[in-house]
Design a protein around this motif. Structure first.
Motif, PDB file in Angstrom:
ATOM      1  N   LEU A   4       0.839  -1.208   0.000  1.00 13.70           N
ATOM      2  CA  LEU A   4       0.000   0.000   0.000  1.00 13.70           C
ATOM      3  C   LEU A   4       0.868   1.251   0.000  1.00 13.70           C
ATOM      4  N   ASP A   5       1.932   1.215  -0.812  1.00 12.19           N
ATOM      5  CA  ASP A   5       2.865   2.340  -0.921  1.00 12.19           C
ATOM      6  C   ASP A   5       3.087   2.714  -2.384  1.00 12.19           C
ATOM      7  N   ASN A   6       1.997   2.714  -3.127  1.00 15.35           N
ATOM      8  CA  ASN A   6       2.077   2.904  -4.578  1.00 15.35           C
ATOM      9  C   ASN A   6       2.426   4.328  -5.001  1.00 15.35           C
ATOM     10  N   LEU A 267     -10.752   3.817  -1.988  1.00 15.00           N
ATOM     11  CA  LEU A 267     -10.347   4.912  -1.103  1.00 15.00           C
ATOM     12  C   LEU A 267     -11.482   5.306  -0.172  1.00 15.00           C
ATOM     13  N   GLU A 268     -12.683   5.284  -0.680  1.00 17.36           N
ATOM     14  CA  GLU A 268     -13.845   5.605   0.146  1.00 17.36           C
ATOM     15  C   GLU A 268     -14.061   4.516   1.203  1.00 17.36           C
ATOM     16  N   GLN A 269     -13.845   3.273   0.832  1.00 16.91           N
ATOM     17  CA  GLN A 269     -13.919   2.174   1.789  1.00 16.91           C
ATOM     18  C   GLN A 269     -12.863   2.349   2.878  1.00 16.91           C
ATOM     19  N   LEU A 270     -11.663   2.757   2.475  1.00 18.40           N
ATOM     20  CA  LEU A 270     -10.573   2.986   3.419  1.00 18.40           C
ATOM     21  C   LEU A 270     -10.921   4.119   4.381  1.00 18.40           C
ATOM     22  N   ALA A 290      -7.156  12.978  -5.617  1.00 17.67           N
ATOM     23  CA  ALA A 290      -6.841  11.839  -6.468  1.00 17.67           C
ATOM     24  C   ALA A 290      -7.424  10.576  -5.846  1.00 17.67           C
ATOM     25  N   PRO A 291      -7.625   9.527  -6.633  1.00 19.87           N
ATOM     26  CA  PRO A 291      -8.320   8.337  -6.116  1.00 19.87           C
ATOM     27  C   PRO A 291      -7.438   7.339  -5.389  1.00 19.87           C
ATOM     28  N   HIS A 292      -6.177   7.688  -5.117  1.00 21.89           N
ATOM     29  CA  HIS A 292      -5.279   6.646  -4.618  1.00 21.89           C
ATOM     30  C   HIS A 292      -4.495   7.007  -3.364  1.00 21.89           C
ATOM     31  N   ILE A 293      -4.651   8.221  -2.817  1.00 25.94           N
ATOM     32  CA  ILE A 293      -3.817   8.646  -1.686  1.00 25.94           C
ATOM     33  C   ILE A 293      -4.674   8.973  -0.465  1.00 25.94           C
ATOM     34  N   MET A 294      -4.270   8.417   0.689  1.00 23.92           N
ATOM     35  CA  MET A 294      -4.932   8.715   1.957  1.00 23.92           C
ATOM     36  C   MET A 294      -3.859   8.984   3.008  1.00 23.92           C
ATOM     37  N   SER A 346       3.165  12.055  13.462  1.00 23.90           N
ATOM     38  CA  SER A 346       2.536  10.728  13.570  1.00 23.90           C
ATOM     39  C   SER A 346       1.785  10.357  12.296  1.00 23.90           C
ATOM     40  N   SER A 347       2.076  11.047  11.203  1.00 19.85           N
ATOM     41  CA  SER A 347       1.301  10.842   9.973  1.00 19.85           C
ATOM     42  C   SER A 347       1.799   9.644   9.165  1.00 19.85           C
ATOM     43  N   LEU A 348       0.875   9.002   8.490  1.00 18.86           N
ATOM     44  CA  LEU A 348       1.153   7.875   7.603  1.00 18.86           C
ATOM     45  C   LEU A 348       0.435   8.098   6.277  1.00 18.86           C
ATOM     46  N   ARG A 349       1.027   7.597   5.210  1.00 22.13           N
ATOM     47  CA  ARG A 349       0.388   7.692   3.896  1.00 22.13           C
ATOM     48  C   ARG A 349       0.096   6.289   3.379  1.00 22.13           C
ATOM     49  N   ILE A 350      -1.165   6.062   3.059  1.00 19.59           N
ATOM     50  CA  ILE A 350      -1.576   4.810   2.425  1.00 19.59           C
ATOM     51  C   ILE A 350      -1.891   5.140   0.973  1.00 19.59           C
ATOM     52  N   SER A 351      -1.274   4.443   0.035  1.00 22.93           N
ATOM     53  CA  SER A 351      -1.523   4.747  -1.376  1.00 22.93           C
ATOM     54  C   SER A 351      -1.842   3.478  -2.146  1.00 22.93           C
TER      55      SER A 351
END
Length: 389
Positions: A4-6, A267-270, A290-294, A346-351
């Motif tokens: 999940l690091d795309n 992304l909406e599910q996430l 964008a549809p891939h970054i949270m 404390s931030s994380l990126r899920i892509s």
């Protein structure tokens, strides 16, 4: 492992890997050589340029092959700065640009240029009005990214580019690295003079990219040598990687807009799942993304600790931009939108990417919740232990 690091890099498509392999084996001639192996290589290079041009909506002669997004950004910004410094030395960009733009502008300041780093709103979006206010008689370049690599925010580049058309002496550069293949951008309609692309963000090889340069625009080259790529980027072309990038582009075209729709649903599910986890804050805005970054924060929990806890459970994510993830400083992007230092740390990126499924998201949300609860419990126990002492 569930990847999940795309946004950092994507896994090259198997057909891309095969294309690179075949190009290395069969087209090893120098495209500048006159013998038949050179002509073969030149033909592959020409075909790749045509594929890229068709995809971007430009002419083949406007496509310059580079080593990736960083070189494309450097070539565009420094190329304009050095070529047109007699016209002016003022550059406009934003506070949330990738380091390959932000740090380049900082470097140019040491060479006598001045930069206006525009603020952004709580969603990480710059306004056209602020661009208009920042424009000066000595402004030579405006550089605004298409999609923010940490938040996923889409910038109003088409709106800015349309407005800049009335100032032909001010050039417009767009870092489109995170948006290509996910968020549509009509190059010619957006008044863009220079645009940066990197293949490894859309399942192509690392170490290859594109700089779109509008026909007729002259910029100062960073690399001098044999005059390849129209004299803008000298050096023997990395033909296997370029062929692999062209294959990745063809695969993007084959998939069409349906993939972006699918990613948006994931992304909406996430988002819905993370919203149920106590202690998690979602930093990515709800709309215009964008549809891939949270991007999320878990205040009180160190991002690196949570990242490794998730890795132990089989999930690979990142902290802020992968290019600066080893820095102990909070994300410049997050602090620019008003997020406090502790929260930013404390931030994380899920892509998300092509291989991710709804089941992946469900499993990740479950693991994230368990990790957050476990780490918070450990922290409370430590605090009680300290208090007793």
């Amino acid at each position: 492992m569930i990847y999940l690091d795309n946004s950092a890099t994507t896994r090259p498509h198997p057909e891309v890997v095969e294309t690179v392999r075949r190009a290395m084996e069969n087209y090893y001639g120098n495209p500048s050589s006159l013998h038949h192996k050179g002509v073969e290589a030149e033909t592959v290079l020409k075909q790749a340029r045509e594929v890229a041009a068709k995809f971007l909506g430009c002419k083949p002669g406007e496509v310059i092959f580079t080593s990736g997004g960083t070189e494309s950004n450097n070539t565009a910004i420094k190329g304009v700065a050095f070529q047109y410094q007699n016209r002016g030395k003022h550059i406009i960009t934003t506070q949330v640009e990738h380091p390959a733009v932000y740090d380049v502008c900082k470097q140019l300041e040491n060479l006598g240029f001045s930069t206006t780093f525009l603020p952004v709103d709580r969603d990480g979006r710059v306004s056209l009005e602020d661009v208009q206010k920042a424009l000066r008689p000595d402004t030579i370049l405006v550089s605004v990214m298409h999609v923010n690599n940490e938040l996923g925010t889409i910038q109003p580049v088409a709106e800015i580019g349309q407005w800049l058309k009335q100032f032909p002496r001010v050039l417009f550069h767009v870092d489109a690295v995170q948006g290509i293949g996910k968020v549509p951008l009509r190059l010619k309609d957006s008044g863009i003079d220079l645009l940066s692309v990197s293949a490894h963000k859309f399942y192509g090889p690392r170490g290859v990219g594109i700089l779109y340069k509008r026909e007729g625009l002259i910029i100062s080259p960073l690399l001098m040598g044999g005059g390849q790529e129209g004299g803008v980027r000298s050096g023997t072309e990395n033909l296997p990687a370029i062929a692999g990038m062209a294959k990745a582009i063809r695969l993007l075209e084959d998939m069409g807009p349906g993939e972006s729709t699918r990613l948006s649903a994931l992304l909406e599910q996430l988002r819905a799942g993370i919203a149920q986890i106590e202690g998690c804050t979602i930093n990515t805005p709800r709309s215009g993304i964008a549809p891939h970054i949270m991007n999320i924060s878990v205040p009180g929990v160190k991002a690196e600790v949570l990242l490794h806890a998730l890795e132990e459970r089989g999930f690979l994510i990142s902290t802020k931009s992968a290019c600066s993830s080893k820095s102990n400083e909070p994300s410049r992007v997050l602090t620019s939108i008003g997020i406090e230092r502790d929260c930013a740390l404390s931030s994380l990126r899920i892509s998300l990417g092509r291989e991710n499924t709804s089941e992946d998201i469900q499993q990740f949300v479950t693991a994230l919740g368990e990790c957050v609860r476990s780490l918070r419990s450990q922290m409370k126990m430590k605090q009680k232990s300290v208090t007793r002492r």
